[in-house]
Design an enzyme around this catalytic site. Sequence first.
Site, short mmCIF file in Angstrom:
data_model
loop_
_atom_site.label_atom_id
_atom_site.label_comp_id
_atom_site.label_asym_id
_atom_site.label_seq_id
_atom_site.Cartn_x
_atom_site.Cartn_y
_atom_site.Cartn_z
N LYS A 194 -17.39 -66.59 46.61
CA LYS A 194 -18.59 -67.30 46.17
C LYS A 194 -18.30 -68.20 44.97
CE LYS A 194 -21.99 -65.69 48.87
NZ LYS A 194 -23.00 -66.50 49.56
N TYR A 252 -15.80 -60.75 47.64
CA TYR A 252 -17.03 -61.53 47.83
C TYR A 252 -17.24 -62.46 46.64
CZ TYR A 252 -22.18 -62.06 48.34
OH TYR A 252 -23.48 -62.52 48.47
N ILE A 285 -31.54 -59.45 46.46
CA ILE A 285 -32.69 -59.86 47.30
C ILE A 285 -33.12 -58.67 48.16
CG2 ILE A 285 -33.49 -61.63 48.91
CD1 ILE A 285 -30.76 -63.06 48.48
N PRO A 304 -28.87 -66.48 43.37
CA PRO A 304 -29.95 -65.49 43.31
C PRO A 304 -29.46 -64.11 42.89
CG PRO A 304 -29.41 -66.01 45.61
CD PRO A 304 -28.47 -66.80 44.74
N THR A 305 -30.37 -63.36 42.32
CA THR A 305 -30.11 -61.96 42.02
C THR A 305 -30.30 -61.13 43.31
OG1 THR A 305 -30.71 -60.24 40.46
CG2 THR A 305 -32.53 -61.50 41.37
N GLY A 317 -27.55 -69.10 58.80
CA GLY A 317 -28.01 -67.72 58.52
C GLY A 317 -29.50 -67.61 58.77
N GLY A 318 -29.98 -68.41 59.69
CA GLY A 318 -31.43 -68.59 59.89
C GLY A 318 -32.16 -67.37 60.39
N ARG A 356 -30.79 -53.38 37.73
CA ARG A 356 -30.72 -54.62 38.52
C ARG A 356 -32.01 -55.41 38.35
NH1 ARG A 356 -26.26 -52.94 38.84
NH2 ARG A 356 -24.99 -52.52 40.68
P1 NAP Z 1 -28.20 -61.63 55.83
O1 NAP Z 1 -29.57 -61.09 56.07
O2 NAP Z 1 -27.03 -60.78 56.20
O3 NAP Z 1 -28.10 -63.03 56.55
C1 NAP Z 1 -26.86 -63.67 56.68
C2 NAP Z 1 -26.87 -64.35 58.01
O4 NAP Z 1 -25.60 -64.99 58.19
C3 NAP Z 1 -27.06 -63.37 59.17
O5 NAP Z 1 -28.06 -63.86 60.01
C4 NAP Z 1 -25.70 -63.38 59.84
O6 NAP Z 1 -25.76 -63.16 61.24
C5 NAP Z 1 -25.21 -64.79 59.53
N1 NAP Z 1 -23.78 -64.86 59.71
C6 NAP Z 1 -22.86 -63.91 59.35
N2 NAP Z 1 -21.64 -64.30 59.73
C7 NAP Z 1 -21.78 -65.50 60.33
C8 NAP Z 1 -20.87 -66.40 60.94
N3 NAP Z 1 -19.56 -66.13 61.02
N4 NAP Z 1 -21.36 -67.55 61.45
C9 NAP Z 1 -22.67 -67.83 61.40
N5 NAP Z 1 -23.59 -67.02 60.83
C10 NAP Z 1 -23.13 -65.86 60.31
O7 NAP Z 1 -28.01 -62.04 54.32
P2 NAP Z 1 -29.11 -62.46 53.24
O8 NAP Z 1 -29.29 -61.26 52.38
O9 NAP Z 1 -30.25 -63.15 53.88
O10 NAP Z 1 -28.25 -63.49 52.38
C11 NAP Z 1 -28.50 -64.88 52.38
C12 NAP Z 1 -27.62 -65.51 51.32
O11 NAP Z 1 -27.93 -64.94 50.04
C13 NAP Z 1 -26.12 -65.25 51.52
O12 NAP Z 1 -25.41 -66.42 51.20
C14 NAP Z 1 -25.80 -64.15 50.53
O13 NAP Z 1 -24.45 -64.20 50.15
C15 NAP Z 1 -26.74 -64.50 49.40
N6 NAP Z 1 -27.13 -63.40 48.52
C16 NAP Z 1 -27.63 -62.24 49.03
C17 NAP Z 1 -28.05 -61.23 48.16
C18 NAP Z 1 -28.69 -59.96 48.66
O14 NAP Z 1 -29.02 -59.08 47.85
N7 NAP Z 1 -28.92 -59.81 49.96
C19 NAP Z 1 -27.93 -61.41 46.77
C20 NAP Z 1 -27.40 -62.61 46.31
C21 NAP Z 1 -27.01 -63.60 47.18
P3 NAP Z 1 -25.59 -61.65 61.78
O15 NAP Z 1 -26.74 -60.86 61.22
O16 NAP Z 1 -25.62 -61.84 63.25
O17 NAP Z 1 -24.27 -61.18 61.25
P1 GDP Z 2 -25.00 -54.26 44.10
O1 GDP Z 2 -26.29 -54.51 43.37
O2 GDP Z 2 -24.30 -55.50 44.47
O3 GDP Z 2 -24.13 -53.29 43.37
O4 GDP Z 2 -25.31 -53.61 45.49
P2 GDP Z 2 -26.36 -52.58 46.09
O5 GDP Z 2 -27.59 -53.25 46.55
O6 GDP Z 2 -25.55 -51.85 47.11
O7 GDP Z 2 -26.82 -51.62 44.89
C1 GDP Z 2 -25.94 -50.69 44.39
C2 GDP Z 2 -26.58 -49.71 43.44
O8 GDP Z 2 -27.58 -48.93 44.10
C3 GDP Z 2 -25.49 -48.75 43.00
O9 GDP Z 2 -25.75 -48.31 41.68
C4 GDP Z 2 -25.65 -47.61 43.98
O10 GDP Z 2 -25.14 -46.38 43.48
C5 GDP Z 2 -27.16 -47.55 44.12
N1 GDP Z 2 -27.60 -46.92 45.38
C6 GDP Z 2 -28.33 -45.79 45.48
N2 GDP Z 2 -28.53 -45.44 46.75
C7 GDP Z 2 -27.93 -46.41 47.50
C8 GDP Z 2 -27.83 -46.60 48.90
O11 GDP Z 2 -28.30 -45.81 49.71
N3 GDP Z 2 -27.17 -47.73 49.31
C9 GDP Z 2 -26.65 -48.63 48.42
N4 GDP Z 2 -26.03 -49.72 48.89
N5 GDP Z 2 -26.71 -48.44 47.08
C10 GDP Z 2 -27.36 -47.36 46.63
#
Ligand code: NAP
Ligand code: GDP
Length: 320
Positions: free
Chosen positions: A146, A142, A172, A169-170, A9-10, A214
Amino acid sequence: MMKTIMVTGGRGMLGSGMHEVVRQEPRAGHEFVFVDIEDGDLTDKAATRTLFGRVRPEGVIHLAADVGGLYKNVAQGVEMLENNLLMNMHVMQSSREFGVEKLVTCLSTCVFPEQTLCPHVSLPIEETVVHMGPPHPSNEGYAHAKRLVDVQSRAYRKQYGCNFITLAPTNIFGPHDNYSPEHSHVIPSLIRKCDAAMRDGTDFVVWGSGKPLRQFIYSPDLARLFLWAYFNYDEAEPLILAPGPDQEVSIATIAQHVADAFGYTKPIRFDTSYSDGQFKRTVTNAKLMSRNPSFHFTPLPEAIKASVEWFQANRETARL
Ligand code: NAP
Ligand code: GDP
């Protein structure tokens, strides 16, 4: 001899944040190889094995995942379950097969039990309760994929002695996020919408009531914590990575920080025809702070401002 740490996911948000951190602060004796889907689709077992055979990593930080916000999780429960199950399965199998010394895999605080369905689980949530009740129904697929990372990691540790750890992580946010209109997380979505409102002279509309709460972490901060954990945390139990419960904020507060960063001064509108999702999932970071007491979290308004500036400079090429 340099050791190779492969980061999956680099080119995602957290992966890009980590790339920048190790560029600025190299880790002696270690080189990092950042790979993404173009280097090998991790849902494909053979492609995953080929990637491991080519890179031959001593360590793996597995960030790749099928990721999205509330509305993607609701719409694509099957893909969120299956793609993540497959990726995590193949990365763990290859890590053992290729003798990886340390594997760090990523959970999320949204995988913990939904407190209103599990009265025996009290807030703030701690690491030990991960399997003690159902997650919030909006992200069931999801969350279960996980949760199995935790089960599978511990199984490899017990049966094969693998040093596999899991970090939770919470929410991000930060540079290189995904800005998909329907499927991104709340902060990138609000940044995109406020940017459009500023440019088109339209209203800035937040989906839902704005009342859910959040805890948020800035991706460069989280990248530093992952690197710290890679070198310092070796336990079977997950480790929650989040600012403290006192840093929990409402979505309305987040929207106001975004509006302030853009200089948007009209009233923010809330479209309550959209669901709110989980109301809160407050976690404690007591374990993290007991192990890494000097860690400093970037203040939220500062981190949101930096993320807005990144989007303004990169809006044409930002991921959708
Ligand atoms: P991201 O920006 O979507 O990065 C995920 C990466 O994984 C992307 O570069 C994506 O490539 C790649 N990927 C997806 N499908 C793949 C596949 N089949 N093979 C190889 N690579 C693949 O996500 P992130 O937010 O940085 O998340 C990083 C980690 O944190 C994840 O494990 C996620 O579950 C976890 N996490 C995220 C959040 C959040 O709020 N974002 C919160 C808690 C935990 P493409 O872009 O080309 O699809
Ligand atoms: P979650 O924290 O995993 O539930 O995911 P989100 O990052 O999608 O955050 C969801 C919360 O943000 C919910 O309460 C949504 O109603 C609120 N929210 C408000 N506007 C938006 C928006 O434009 N996109 C998303 N994804 N959520 C939104």
